[in-house]
Design a protein around this motif. Sequence first.
Motif, PDB file in Angstrom:
ATOM      1  N   VAL A 146     -14.387  -3.945   9.771  1.00 57.95           N
ATOM      2  CA  VAL A 146     -13.744  -3.900  11.087  1.00 57.95           C
ATOM      3  C   VAL A 146     -13.189  -5.279  11.398  1.00 57.95           C
ATOM      4  O   VAL A 146     -13.900  -6.290  11.287  1.00 57.95           O
ATOM      5  CB  VAL A 146     -14.732  -3.469  12.187  1.00 57.95           C
ATOM      6  CG1 VAL A 146     -14.089  -3.601  13.571  1.00 57.95           C
ATOM      7  CG2 VAL A 146     -15.179  -2.027  11.965  1.00 57.95           C
ATOM      8  N   VAL A 147     -11.934  -5.326  11.768  1.00 64.34           N
ATOM      9  CA  VAL A 147     -11.276  -6.568  12.154  1.00 64.34           C
ATOM     10  C   VAL A 147     -11.064  -6.532  13.658  1.00 64.34           C
ATOM     11  O   VAL A 147     -10.411  -5.614  14.173  1.00 64.34           O
ATOM     12  CB  VAL A 147      -9.925  -6.734  11.432  1.00 64.34           C
ATOM     13  CG1 VAL A 147      -9.234  -8.017  11.897  1.00 64.34           C
ATOM     14  CG2 VAL A 147     -10.120  -6.749   9.926  1.00 64.34           C
ATOM     15  N   LEU A 210     -22.039  -5.551  19.283  1.00 67.02           N
ATOM     16  CA  LEU A 210     -22.170  -5.295  17.853  1.00 67.02           C
ATOM     17  C   LEU A 210     -23.601  -4.865  17.603  1.00 67.02           C
ATOM     18  O   LEU A 210     -24.539  -5.471  18.128  1.00 67.02           O
ATOM     19  CB  LEU A 210     -21.829  -6.559  17.048  1.00 67.02           C
ATOM     20  CG  LEU A 210     -20.434  -7.151  17.292  1.00 67.02           C
ATOM     21  CD1 LEU A 210     -20.202  -8.327  16.348  1.00 67.02           C
ATOM     22  CD2 LEU A 210     -19.346  -6.107  17.098  1.00 67.02           C
ATOM     23  N   HIS A 211     -23.778  -3.820  16.817  1.00 64.54           N
ATOM     24  CA  HIS A 211     -25.106  -3.263  16.569  1.00 64.54           C
ATOM     25  C   HIS A 211     -25.644  -3.727  15.219  1.00 64.54           C
ATOM     26  O   HIS A 211     -24.881  -4.027  14.309  1.00 64.54           O
ATOM     27  CB  HIS A 211     -25.042  -1.737  16.602  1.00 64.54           C
ATOM     28  CG  HIS A 211     -24.723  -1.195  17.960  1.00 64.54           C
ATOM     29  ND1 HIS A 211     -24.763   0.157  18.260  1.00 64.54           N
ATOM     30  CD2 HIS A 211     -24.365  -1.797  19.117  1.00 64.54           C
ATOM     31  CE1 HIS A 211     -24.435   0.343  19.520  1.00 64.54           C
ATOM     32  NE2 HIS A 211     -24.179  -0.824  20.059  1.00 64.54           N
ATOM     33  N   VAL A 216     -25.126  -6.660  10.662  1.00 64.12           N
ATOM     34  CA  VAL A 216     -24.309  -5.791  11.500  1.00 64.12           C
ATOM     35  C   VAL A 216     -24.166  -4.408  10.855  1.00 64.12           C
ATOM     36  O   VAL A 216     -24.006  -4.280   9.629  1.00 64.12           O
ATOM     37  CB  VAL A 216     -22.920  -6.423  11.752  1.00 64.12           C
ATOM     38  CG1 VAL A 216     -22.093  -6.508  10.470  1.00 64.12           C
ATOM     39  CG2 VAL A 216     -22.170  -5.677  12.836  1.00 64.12           C
ATOM     40  N   THR A 217     -24.246  -3.384  11.700  1.00 66.93           N
ATOM     41  CA  THR A 217     -24.082  -2.002  11.213  1.00 66.93           C
ATOM     42  C   THR A 217     -23.012  -1.234  11.973  1.00 66.93           C
ATOM     43  O   THR A 217     -22.570  -0.178  11.520  1.00 66.93           O
ATOM     44  CB  THR A 217     -25.405  -1.227  11.337  1.00 66.93           C
ATOM     45  OG1 THR A 217     -25.823  -1.224  12.716  1.00 66.93           O
ATOM     46  CG2 THR A 217     -26.490  -1.836  10.464  1.00 66.93           C
ATOM     47  N   GLY A 218     -22.610  -1.755  13.154  1.00 67.97           N
ATOM     48  CA  GLY A 218     -21.619  -1.026  13.917  1.00 67.97           C
ATOM     49  C   GLY A 218     -20.992  -1.856  15.024  1.00 67.97           C
ATOM     50  O   GLY A 218     -21.528  -2.890  15.423  1.00 67.97           O
ATOM     51  N   VAL A 219     -19.839  -1.366  15.504  1.00 67.60           N
ATOM     52  CA  VAL A 219     -19.110  -2.030  16.586  1.00 67.60           C
ATOM     53  C   VAL A 219     -18.964  -1.034  17.723  1.00 67.60           C
ATOM     54  O   VAL A 219     -18.382   0.043  17.547  1.00 67.60           O
ATOM     55  CB  VAL A 219     -17.713  -2.488  16.113  1.00 67.60           C
ATOM     56  CG1 VAL A 219     -16.944  -3.138  17.271  1.00 67.60           C
ATOM     57  CG2 VAL A 219     -17.833  -3.454  14.944  1.00 67.60           C
ATOM     58  N   VAL A 226     -18.991   4.188  18.668  1.00 63.34           N
ATOM     59  CA  VAL A 226     -19.511   3.149  17.772  1.00 63.34           C
ATOM     60  C   VAL A 226     -18.899   3.341  16.386  1.00 63.34           C
ATOM     61  O   VAL A 226     -19.014   4.431  15.787  1.00 63.34           O
ATOM     62  CB  VAL A 226     -21.051   3.210  17.674  1.00 63.34           C
ATOM     63  CG1 VAL A 226     -21.555   2.137  16.691  1.00 63.34           C
ATOM     64  CG2 VAL A 226     -21.687   3.006  19.042  1.00 63.34           C
ATOM     65  N   LEU A 227     -18.233   2.312  15.910  1.00 67.28           N
ATOM     66  CA  LEU A 227     -17.606   2.366  14.588  1.00 67.28           C
ATOM     67  C   LEU A 227     -18.573   1.802  13.554  1.00 67.28           C
ATOM     68  O   LEU A 227     -19.143   0.724  13.762  1.00 67.28           O
ATOM     69  CB  LEU A 227     -16.325   1.534  14.577  1.00 67.28           C
ATOM     70  CG  LEU A 227     -15.270   1.871  15.639  1.00 67.28           C
ATOM     71  CD1 LEU A 227     -14.142   0.850  15.579  1.00 67.28           C
ATOM     72  CD2 LEU A 227     -14.729   3.276  15.427  1.00 67.28           C
ATOM     73  N   PRO A 228     -18.787   2.484  12.440  1.00 69.68           N
ATOM     74  CA  PRO A 228     -19.644   1.914  11.397  1.00 69.68           C
ATOM     75  C   PRO A 228     -18.996   0.663  10.802  1.00 69.68           C
ATOM     76  O   PRO A 228     -17.777   0.635  10.590  1.00 69.68           O
ATOM     77  CB  PRO A 228     -19.723   3.041  10.362  1.00 69.68           C
ATOM     78  CG  PRO A 228     -18.487   3.853  10.580  1.00 69.68           C
ATOM     79  CD  PRO A 228     -18.202   3.794  12.049  1.00 69.68           C
ATOM     80  N   ALA A 229     -19.817  -0.341  10.544  1.00 66.99           N
ATOM     81  CA  ALA A 229     -19.288  -1.597   9.994  1.00 66.99           C
ATOM     82  C   ALA A 229     -20.385  -2.359   9.273  1.00 66.99           C
ATOM     83  O   ALA A 229     -21.486  -2.502   9.797  1.00 66.99           O
ATOM     84  CB  ALA A 229     -18.715  -2.466  11.116  1.00 66.99           C
ATOM     85  N   ASP A 230     -20.100  -2.806   8.061  1.00 66.71           N
ATOM     86  CA  ASP A 230     -21.012  -3.729   7.390  1.00 66.71           C
ATOM     87  C   ASP A 230     -20.364  -5.086   7.160  1.00 66.71           C
ATOM     88  O   ASP A 230     -20.983  -5.987   6.599  1.00 66.71           O
ATOM     89  CB  ASP A 230     -21.543  -3.142   6.087  1.00 66.71           C
ATOM     90  CG  ASP A 230     -20.449  -2.547   5.223  1.00 66.71           C
ATOM     91  OD1 ASP A 230     -19.271  -2.892   5.461  1.00 66.71           O
ATOM     92  OD2 ASP A 230     -20.757  -1.735   4.343  1.00 66.71           O
ATOM     93  N   LEU A 231     -19.116  -5.221   7.589  1.00 67.58           N
ATOM     94  CA  LEU A 231     -18.438  -6.516   7.604  1.00 67.58           C
ATOM     95  C   LEU A 231     -17.485  -6.533   8.792  1.00 67.58           C
ATOM     96  O   LEU A 231     -16.620  -5.661   8.919  1.00 67.58           O
ATOM     97  CB  LEU A 231     -17.659  -6.747   6.307  1.00 67.58           C
ATOM     98  CG  LEU A 231     -16.843  -8.044   6.226  1.00 67.58           C
ATOM     99  CD1 LEU A 231     -17.715  -9.278   6.414  1.00 67.58           C
ATOM    100  CD2 LEU A 231     -16.079  -8.128   4.901  1.00 67.58           C
TER     101      LEU A 231
END
Length: 406
Positions: A146-147, A210-211, A216-219, A226-231
């Motif tokens: 996620v940017v 940010l979760h 980090v696992t989500g935004v 909530v968007l999944p995110a690992d970066l």
Amino acid sequence: MTDVVIVGAGQAGFQVAASLREKGHPGRVVLVGDEPGVPYQRPPLSKAYLSGALPGERLALRPQAFYDKHGIELVCGRAVGIDRDRRRVALADERELEYGHLVLATGTRNRELPVPGAKLDGVLGLRTRADADALRERIGGARNVVVIGGGFIGLEFAASVAELGLSVTVLEASDRLMRRAVSPAVSAHYRELHERRGTRVLFGASVVALHGGHEVTGVELADGSVLPADLVVVGIGVVPNTELAADAGLAVDNGIVVDEQMSTSDPRVSAVGDCAVYPSRHAGGPLRLESVQNAVDHARCLAARLTGAAEPYASVPWFWSNQFDARLQIAGLGTDHDEAVVHGDPEAGSFSVFCFRAGRLVCVESVNRTPDHMAARKLFTAGGSLDREVLTTPGFDFRQHLAAMA
């Protein structure tokens, strides 16, 4: 013979040192930076260096041998104070550097994301080589990127990782990409370009948290999704590094205030590059720019003054950004333009947008049209403009038109 100390070893600081020697400055030149190694280029960090296409040794602006040959002393340290009465700069390790003239090229730092979870592991910015190295290490293992921020840096990073086959989502708080820098036509073109390559772009996306536990696992967005995110890469603008100048009693107003020859209110202290706000002929008022061109031309202007050939700063602002196979080049300042004329073929990926303010051409944005960009820089440098009606002439060619005007 004046000893010059330059605080900040980015593009502007390096160029002051190099230009002083080029112009024959005989005194001591000391370049102070807070990163190890020789000064390096920042633009490739979000593009070729990040993807691995550009090896690290080619990031350097010059090799160590250049500094040795030209007598430029590189000092690794962090400046923490200026004693203007004693003409000394204090470093964090308690060293002091005496100066005859002091140059502040302190640049900017990334604006921090003011939400819970912003310090989680896997949430990164991109400004230094160390930042880029950290991202390179994580990209290989990332599944959902996620940017946050749809400006130049965020989009260049998004393009680089999309080309590596990663799932990328760009979150932009406003209603279009690169809003502060380009016209709606160019914004729309780049949205289509990114979406066509598989990037998801969300507008009006306000991040509230940010979760994650350690990583980090989500935004989380303001609408509760909530968007999944690992970066997560944060690119929401920068803040000028003005604290050193302010603490020394120099004028600061969204940058270190200088005159048209880069001098602060203290004639023995100057400021250049991203940290300096200067009277711009092209903006018609105070301006602070973040660009390589601005850094280099400020530095050359200052070096000329310090070696006895002072001229007021008058360079035309220009910028560029490479994303996928599209090269965006901008000449002039299009902020607050009231009319835009598209010339060329956006669908074919080659066009220019001519931006007018009160009937006067103030900016030309070119996508894969370098000849238009170069013609615009020549036109603006000469103080010229262009009638809107000329653009609609069948077969109009900017370079040929400019040549005919000469």
